[in-house]
Motif scaffolding. Sequence first.
Motif, mmCIF file in Angstrom:
data_model
loop_
_atom_site.group_PDB
_atom_site.id
_atom_site.type_symbol
_atom_site.label_atom_id
_atom_site.label_comp_id
_atom_site.label_asym_id
_atom_site.label_seq_id
_atom_site.Cartn_x
_atom_site.Cartn_y
_atom_site.Cartn_z
ATOM 1 N N ILE A 145 0.511 -1.066 0.158
ATOM 2 C CA ILE A 145 0.075 -0.402 0.330
ATOM 3 C C ILE A 145 1.437 1.417 -0.111
ATOM 4 N N VAL A 146 0.418 2.143 -0.149
ATOM 5 C CA VAL A 146 1.056 3.424 -0.670
ATOM 6 C C VAL A 146 0.232 4.633 0.307
ATOM 7 N N LEU A 147 1.864 5.408 0.857
ATOM 8 C CA LEU A 147 2.169 5.398 2.178
ATOM 9 C C LEU A 147 1.484 7.118 1.236
ATOM 10 N N ASP A 148 1.020 7.297 1.315
ATOM 11 C CA ASP A 148 0.364 8.941 0.594
ATOM 12 C C ASP A 148 -0.541 9.819 1.012
ATOM 13 N N LYS A 149 -1.663 9.132 2.098
ATOM 14 C CA LYS A 149 -1.870 10.216 2.729
ATOM 15 C C LYS A 149 -2.298 9.364 3.849
ATOM 16 N N ALA A 270 4.326 0.580 2.245
ATOM 17 C CA ALA A 270 4.353 -0.672 3.418
ATOM 18 C C ALA A 270 3.789 -2.373 2.599
ATOM 19 N N TYR A 271 4.104 -3.012 2.809
ATOM 20 C CA TYR A 271 4.114 -4.894 2.736
ATOM 21 C C TYR A 271 3.914 -5.133 3.622
ATOM 22 N N THR A 272 2.484 -6.276 3.631
ATOM 23 C CA THR A 272 2.953 -7.102 3.958
ATOM 24 C C THR A 272 1.976 -8.655 3.310
ATOM 25 N N GLY A 273 1.829 -9.916 4.301
ATOM 26 C CA GLY A 273 1.562 -11.044 3.112
ATOM 27 C C GLY A 273 1.295 -11.917 4.280
ATOM 28 N N PRO A 274 0.510 -13.191 3.386
ATOM 29 C CA PRO A 274 0.440 -13.154 2.124
ATOM 30 C C PRO A 274 -0.853 -13.025 1.983
ATOM 31 N N TYR A 275 -1.263 -12.953 0.963
ATOM 32 C CA TYR A 275 -2.737 -12.267 0.586
ATOM 33 C C TYR A 275 -3.899 -12.142 1.253
ATOM 34 N N GLN A 276 -4.584 -11.919 1.510
ATOM 35 C CA GLN A 276 -5.827 -11.941 2.544
ATOM 36 C C GLN A 276 -7.278 -10.994 1.723
ATOM 37 N N PRO A 277 -7.880 -11.578 1.575
ATOM 38 C CA PRO A 277 -9.516 -10.344 1.257
ATOM 39 C C PRO A 277 -9.644 -9.585 1.950
ATOM 40 N N PHE A 278 -9.014 -9.490 3.375
ATOM 41 C CA PHE A 278 -8.921 -8.600 4.452
ATOM 42 C C PHE A 278 -8.070 -7.173 4.176
ATOM 43 N N TYR A 279 -7.171 -7.690 3.912
ATOM 44 C CA TYR A 279 -5.955 -7.028 3.414
ATOM 45 C C TYR A 279 -6.326 -5.959 2.274
ATOM 46 N N GLU A 280 -6.692 -6.704 1.476
ATOM 47 C CA GLU A 280 -7.714 -5.768 -0.088
ATOM 48 C C GLU A 280 -8.366 -4.955 0.124
ATOM 49 N N ARG A 281 -9.719 -5.202 1.470
ATOM 50 C CA ARG A 281 -10.457 -4.350 1.370
ATOM 51 C C ARG A 281 -10.210 -3.180 1.934
ATOM 52 N N ILE A 282 -9.074 -3.385 2.475
ATOM 53 C CA ILE A 282 -8.656 -1.852 3.943
ATOM 54 C C ILE A 282 -7.236 -1.106 2.524
ATOM 55 N N GLY A 283 -7.433 -1.769 1.563
ATOM 56 C CA GLY A 283 -6.364 -1.261 0.119
ATOM 57 C C GLY A 283 -5.294 -1.781 -0.602
ATOM 58 N N PHE A 284 -4.951 -2.686 0.374
ATOM 59 C CA PHE A 284 -2.939 -3.138 0.315
ATOM 60 C C PHE A 284 -3.951 -3.724 -1.587
ATOM 61 N N VAL A 285 -2.812 -3.624 -2.184
ATOM 62 C CA VAL A 285 -2.706 -4.305 -3.496
ATOM 63 C C VAL A 285 -2.075 -5.503 -3.913
#
Length: 298
Positions: A145-149, A270-285
């Motif tokens: 996720i980009v930390l631009d805000k 910022a990074y995390t993983g592995p992919y989970q639907p939760f991360y996608e819902r809060i803005g991670f790609v």
Amino acid sequence: MKYYYRAYERTDMLKVRQFLSEAYGRFKRPNSWLIARWEFEIFFFQLRAGTLQDWERNIGLWEDETGRLAAVVSKDGDFYFQLDSEDPPDSLTGEMFDYIEGKTGREPAEYCKLAIPKFMSSLERQALNRGYELLSNESDSAVSIVLDKEFPVRLPNGFKLCSGEEVSDIAKAEGHIMAFNYPGTKGAEQMLQFYGGIREAPGYSPELDLALLNGQGEVVSFCNAFVDEANRIGMLEPVGTHLHYRKCGLGKAVVYEALNRLRSKGMVKAYTGPYQPFYERIGFVPEVKLGVWRKKMI
């Protein structure tokens, strides 16, 4: 260029950490592990529990004539190749394949398993040539996720945000046990005994070690973050929410607070993983996917 294998020694810990940071700087994306996963593997549990030596036996290093680190093999369930080139020489990676197959054969285990980034086609080709198959039901990944805000932190009533030394190791261990649902197990007993080693990691920062407590003082959601200042990236490790407190906005709140603190320190991603639907819902790609390959050994 000639590369030379040598066994990993505990004094190499910071050298490997630096190598992982420099590899990210070349790729501008993870090709395997970031420094957070490296530190987490060592300090979260194994160092205090006395199991670190067993894990270290599966780490191999390759250096050039000058002693510069060129490649690392490490293991977390599957083997991982840490490289600083998208097109490493087959002579180098061939030795790395020989190494993991030798280690697997001495266990002994039925399969040798290796996680390979999807963009490293030369490694995939070499795996195919050596008799590996790509598994359709296993993978690893990194999301970003980009930390631009500034991220909105909305904490439900009745919960308190704490950091670092404000929460006991026992409370944190209990939070981890309930988040990953293993109460009453041998692993839970060990976690209660040995939790807290992450404080000894080089990249540990108390203000980035966040926990949400309920009215009874129980840790119901948590997020720890590391920084790679050279690359201006943050990494979340570990992240979890108590099984009975999910879908209440707690995980989102504690992750967003961590992202805001990373941003205040000058991190841009910022990074995390592995992919989970939760991360996608809060803005991670999704950014990097690794396929898991295996070779039958016996």
